[in-house]
Design a protein around this motif. Sequence first.
Motif, PDB file in Angstrom:
ATOM      1  N   CYS A  19       0.837  -1.205   0.000  1.00  0.00           N
ATOM      2  CA  CYS A  19       0.000   0.000   0.000  1.00  0.00           C
ATOM      3  C   CYS A  19       0.872   1.256   0.000  1.00  0.00           C
ATOM      4  N   GLN A  20       1.938   1.208   0.767  1.00  0.00           N
ATOM      5  CA  GLN A  20       2.824   2.375   0.855  1.00  0.00           C
ATOM      6  C   GLN A  20       3.503   2.673  -0.478  1.00  0.00           C
ATOM      7  N   SER A  26      -3.936  -3.989  -2.653  1.00  0.00           N
ATOM      8  CA  SER A  26      -3.528  -4.415  -1.306  1.00  0.00           C
ATOM      9  C   SER A  26      -4.352  -3.695  -0.247  1.00  0.00           C
ATOM     10  N   PHE A  27      -4.656  -2.421  -0.494  1.00  0.00           N
ATOM     11  CA  PHE A  27      -5.492  -1.694   0.454  1.00  0.00           C
ATOM     12  C   PHE A  27      -6.901  -2.279   0.478  1.00  0.00           C
ATOM     13  N   GLN A  56     -16.296   4.952   6.485  1.00  0.00           N
ATOM     14  CA  GLN A  56     -15.620   5.447   5.286  1.00  0.00           C
ATOM     15  C   GLN A  56     -14.521   6.446   5.665  1.00  0.00           C
ATOM     16  N   GLU A  57     -14.795   7.285   6.640  1.00  0.00           N
ATOM     17  CA  GLU A  57     -13.808   8.265   7.086  1.00  0.00           C
ATOM     18  C   GLU A  57     -12.567   7.582   7.666  1.00  0.00           C
ATOM     19  N   VAL A  58     -12.778   6.518   8.446  1.00  0.00           N
ATOM     20  CA  VAL A  58     -11.644   5.784   9.027  1.00  0.00           C
ATOM     21  C   VAL A  58     -10.740   5.252   7.915  1.00  0.00           C
ATOM     22  N   LYS A  64      -4.847   7.654   3.329  1.00  0.00           N
ATOM     23  CA  LYS A  64      -4.043   8.881   3.189  1.00  0.00           C
ATOM     24  C   LYS A  64      -2.804   8.877   4.083  1.00  0.00           C
ATOM     25  N   ALA A  65      -2.933   8.264   5.263  1.00  0.00           N
ATOM     26  CA  ALA A  65      -1.829   8.292   6.227  1.00  0.00           C
ATOM     27  C   ALA A  65      -0.878   7.101   6.098  1.00  0.00           C
ATOM     28  N   LEU A  66      -1.249   6.093   5.328  1.00  0.00           N
ATOM     29  CA  LEU A  66      -0.409   4.897   5.218  1.00  0.00           C
ATOM     30  C   LEU A  66       1.043   5.191   4.816  1.00  0.00           C
ATOM     31  N   PRO A  67       1.301   6.114   3.907  1.00  0.00           N
ATOM     32  CA  PRO A  67       2.709   6.378   3.558  1.00  0.00           C
ATOM     33  C   PRO A  67       3.551   6.833   4.751  1.00  0.00           C
ATOM     34  N   LYS A  68       2.927   7.401   5.771  1.00  0.00           N
ATOM     35  CA  LYS A  68       3.656   7.906   6.935  1.00  0.00           C
ATOM     36  C   LYS A  68       3.798   6.864   8.043  1.00  0.00           C
TER      37      LYS A  68
END
Length: 196
Positions: A19-20, A26-27, A56-58, A64-68
């Motif tokens: 995902c990253q 994969s997501f 949906q928000e979770v 959006k935050a997965l790369p971090k």
Amino acid sequence: MSIANNNAEITDLELVRKCQKGDQNSFRLLYQRYQYKVRATLYKLCGSELLDDLQQEVFLKTWKALPKLREAKYFSTWLYRICWNVASDHSLSRKRDQDRQQNQIAQAKQSLNTNLGSVNYSQTGLLQLHYQELIELALQNISLEHRAVIVLHDLEDLPQKEIAEILAIPVGTVKSRLFRARQILRQFLQQQGVNL
């Protein structure tokens, strides 16, 4: 071996790393793996109101935050943390809306001032409650901080240490909130005629 079985064998860590790198498939697999747990947790924390939107928000925040995400092996703990944040934000927003409504009602009818703060609008109009509904009612009548601890520990079976990480509080605070939340629930259920 079928594709479904291969997907079950892929670890969260492998999926998160893919995902990253931008792998949406994969997501999708992570979503399928965790959607019911996230939904159940949100339901227990926030009730049925806007449940689809909150879920949906979770997952949107997660994507959006997965790369971090640095510690990919702790994905489930991190996901519960996002779930807690969304539930907490929703609770604050709902509280503000309820306060605004209560002020409007109080201005229109001063006789309704007493006990307006304790009205839970999602539960009005129900004539008979079975045991599960009583538990849900009891959960909605305790603070979000106490509700989160009891939901994550008693209903989701998470260890206290992981709950402390999710809520960013010390383990001792988890223990004291859990003790207090159980006391409040016990008192509430006894008031409703449930013998424990």
